[in-house]
Design an enzyme around this catalytic site. Structure first.
Site, PDB file in Angstrom:
ATOM      1  N   LYS A  52      29.316  95.973 -38.239  1.00 14.43           N
ATOM      2  CA  LYS A  52      29.001  97.158 -39.057  1.00 14.43           C
ATOM      3  C   LYS A  52      28.384  98.264 -38.202  1.00 14.43           C
ATOM      4  CE  LYS A  52      28.768  94.019 -42.908  1.00 14.43           C
ATOM      5  NZ  LYS A  52      28.037  93.276 -43.972  1.00 14.43           N
ATOM      6  N   GLN A  96      22.193  92.113 -45.837  1.00 17.51           N
ATOM      7  CA  GLN A  96      23.205  91.138 -45.406  1.00 17.51           C
ATOM      8  C   GLN A  96      23.005  89.807 -46.130  1.00 17.51           C
ATOM      9  OE1 GLN A  96      25.879  91.664 -43.276  1.00 17.51           O
ATOM     10  NE2 GLN A  96      26.455  89.601 -43.920  1.00 17.51           N
ATOM     11  N   ASP A 119      27.373  98.380 -50.879  1.00 19.71           N
ATOM     12  CA  ASP A 119      28.108  97.119 -51.044  1.00 19.71           C
ATOM     13  C   ASP A 119      28.712  97.021 -52.449  1.00 19.71           C
ATOM     14  OD1 ASP A 119      28.316  95.570 -48.741  1.00 19.71           O
ATOM     15  OD2 ASP A 119      26.368  94.578 -49.008  1.00 19.71           O
TER      16      ASP A 119
HETATM   17  C1  BQF Z   1      38.162  89.588 -38.336  1.00 14.84           C
HETATM   18  C2  BQF Z   1      31.262  87.638 -44.750  1.00 14.84           C
HETATM   19  C3  BQF Z   1      31.212  85.435 -45.712  1.00 14.84           C
HETATM   20  C4  BQF Z   1      29.878  85.618 -46.078  1.00 14.84           C
HETATM   21  C5  BQF Z   1      29.226  86.792 -45.810  1.00 14.84           C
HETATM   22  C6  BQF Z   1      36.326  91.178 -38.901  1.00 14.84           C
HETATM   23  C7  BQF Z   1      34.459  90.500 -40.251  1.00 14.84           C
HETATM   24  C8  BQF Z   1      34.977  89.230 -40.303  1.00 14.84           C
HETATM   25  C9  BQF Z   1      36.183  88.930 -39.688  1.00 14.84           C
HETATM   26  C10 BQF Z   1      33.167  90.846 -40.897  1.00 14.84           C
HETATM   27  C11 BQF Z   1      31.914  88.719 -44.014  1.00 14.84           C
HETATM   28  C12 BQF Z   1      33.329  88.595 -43.567  1.00 14.84           C
HETATM   29  C13 BQF Z   1      31.181  89.862 -43.704  1.00 14.84           C
HETATM   30  C14 BQF Z   1      36.855  89.895 -38.985  1.00 14.84           C
HETATM   31  C15 BQF Z   1      31.743  90.983 -42.900  1.00 14.84           C
HETATM   32  C16 BQF Z   1      33.899  89.920 -43.111  1.00 14.84           C
HETATM   33  O1  BQF Z   1      38.460  90.152 -37.277  1.00 14.84           O
HETATM   34  O2  BQF Z   1      38.920  88.796 -38.919  1.00 14.84           O
HETATM   35  C17 BQF Z   1      35.139  91.490 -39.550  1.00 14.84           C
HETATM   36  O3  BQF Z   1      32.298  91.369 -40.238  1.00 14.84           O
HETATM   37  N1  BQF Z   1      32.962  90.601 -42.252  1.00 14.84           N
HETATM   38  C18 BQF Z   1      29.829  89.953 -44.156  1.00 14.84           C
HETATM   39  O4  BQF Z   1      29.150  90.945 -43.920  1.00 14.84           O
HETATM   40  O5  BQF Z   1      29.276  88.957 -44.847  1.00 14.84           O
HETATM   41  C19 BQF Z   1      29.918  87.801 -45.129  1.00 14.84           C
HETATM   42  C20 BQF Z   1      31.899  86.435 -45.047  1.00 14.84           C
END
Ligand code: BQF
Length: 293
Positions: A52, A96, A119
């Protein structure tokens, strides 16, 4: 089979957001400012927050991470949130997830000012979204809609089967795909852990969205020939062959499912990068909305 390249689409959309931000700032608009609150040192959460921050830099936003000890009390965290609600510099912020078990995620979400809730998890935004009013759309569902649009995937009249009923993905995407217009007008079935004959139900899906959080749950025998498969899963498993010691698995057994699909998203590089872009979209929207007041 067409591979949906989320990484590539995300890069293009980020360029668009960067251009919009530059012209907004050039015409005297306030540079968007996103704050991420990170409680504790969970490895995956740190990675996500890092994504992020990097995206903010790329699109020209200011950003900051508020790092808090895993042992912080709920009331102390609520005070931090109150401070961000009041801080006139901050356009939007996220907390988060997941949070340590002694903190109620629901109380935290409800403490965020709906105007700064980029969000889109506050019940006011949820309510506005399902009513079709202007709202912050949660980033993962919005990212999925952007992928359907980018690849011009037909949704009208299609049967969309969503697996997983979380407030973050399953419930909102099921709602959004049932809305009037494109990308919507789907007939939606929302499946979950108590669904009877789940395999048979999923097999009737023209579009299948796997968001249950069980690695490789969706197998070839559950997918109709020609279906569109969107994999939201992201489970970290230990791996000796990868450089950082783990690899990511989706909710779909990609190798056996992919040959049957018209379109499929990979993990990584599918929905994940789009999630980050949609958060940037919401943050730009927050900055614009605030100066319109
Ligand atoms: C990629 C998330 C579960 C629980 C809380 C790029 C992200 C992930 C994968 C990422 C996720 C999942 C996020 C890829 C944010 C997605 O290249 O495939 C980016 O940063 N995510 C989150 O903030 O909280 C989570 C999954």
């Amino acid at each position: 089979m067409n591979l949906i390249n989320g990484k590539e689409v995300a890069a293009k959309l980020k360029q668009d957001i960067a251009a919009e931000t530059a012209s907004w700032v050039a015409s005297g608009g306030k540079r968007p400012y996103l704050v991420a609150v990170l409680v504790g040192e969970d490895g995956a959460s740190q990675t996500y927050v890092g994504h992020k921050e990097k995206a903010c830099r790329e699109v020209g936003f200011d950003s900051r991470v508020v790092r808090l000890d895993a042992g912080i009390s709920e009331s102390e965290l609520l005070e931090v949130i109150e401070g961000l609600n009041r801080d006139a510099e901050v356009d939007g912020f996220i907390v988060q997830l997941p949070l340590p078990k002694h903190i109620s995620e629901q109380r935290v979400i409800e403490a965020i000012s709906p105007e700064k809730d980029v969000d889109g998890f506050h019940p006011e935004n949820t309510g506005r979204m399902i009513t079709g009013l202007d709202a912050y759309i949660p980033a993962t569902p919005d990212g999925i809609l952007e992928l359907l649009k980018y690849y011009q995937i037909e949704t009208s009249g299609k049967h969309c089967v969503v697996i997983g009923r979380s407030n973050i993905v399953g419930r909102p995407i099921a709602n959004l795909l049932s809305m009037k217009g494109y990308p919507g007008d789907c007939t939606v079935t929302l499946c979950h852990s108590r669904t009877a004959n789940l395999k048979e139900v999923v097999r009737t899906g023209d579009i299948v969205i796997a968001a249950l959080g069980v690695a490789e749950f969706v197998t070839a025998d559950m997918i109709k020939e020609g279906a569109v498969v969107i994999d939201v899963g992201i489970t970290r498993v230990k791996s000796d062959t990868s450089k950082n010691g783990f690899k990511l698995l989706g909710d779909v057994k990609f190798d056996e499912v992919a040959p049957k699909c018209s379109y499929i998203t990979p993990v990584p590089g599918g929905v994940g990068p789009m999630t980050i872009v949609s958060l940037m979209k919401n943050t730009l929207k927050a900055a614009r909305r605030r100066s319109a007041k």
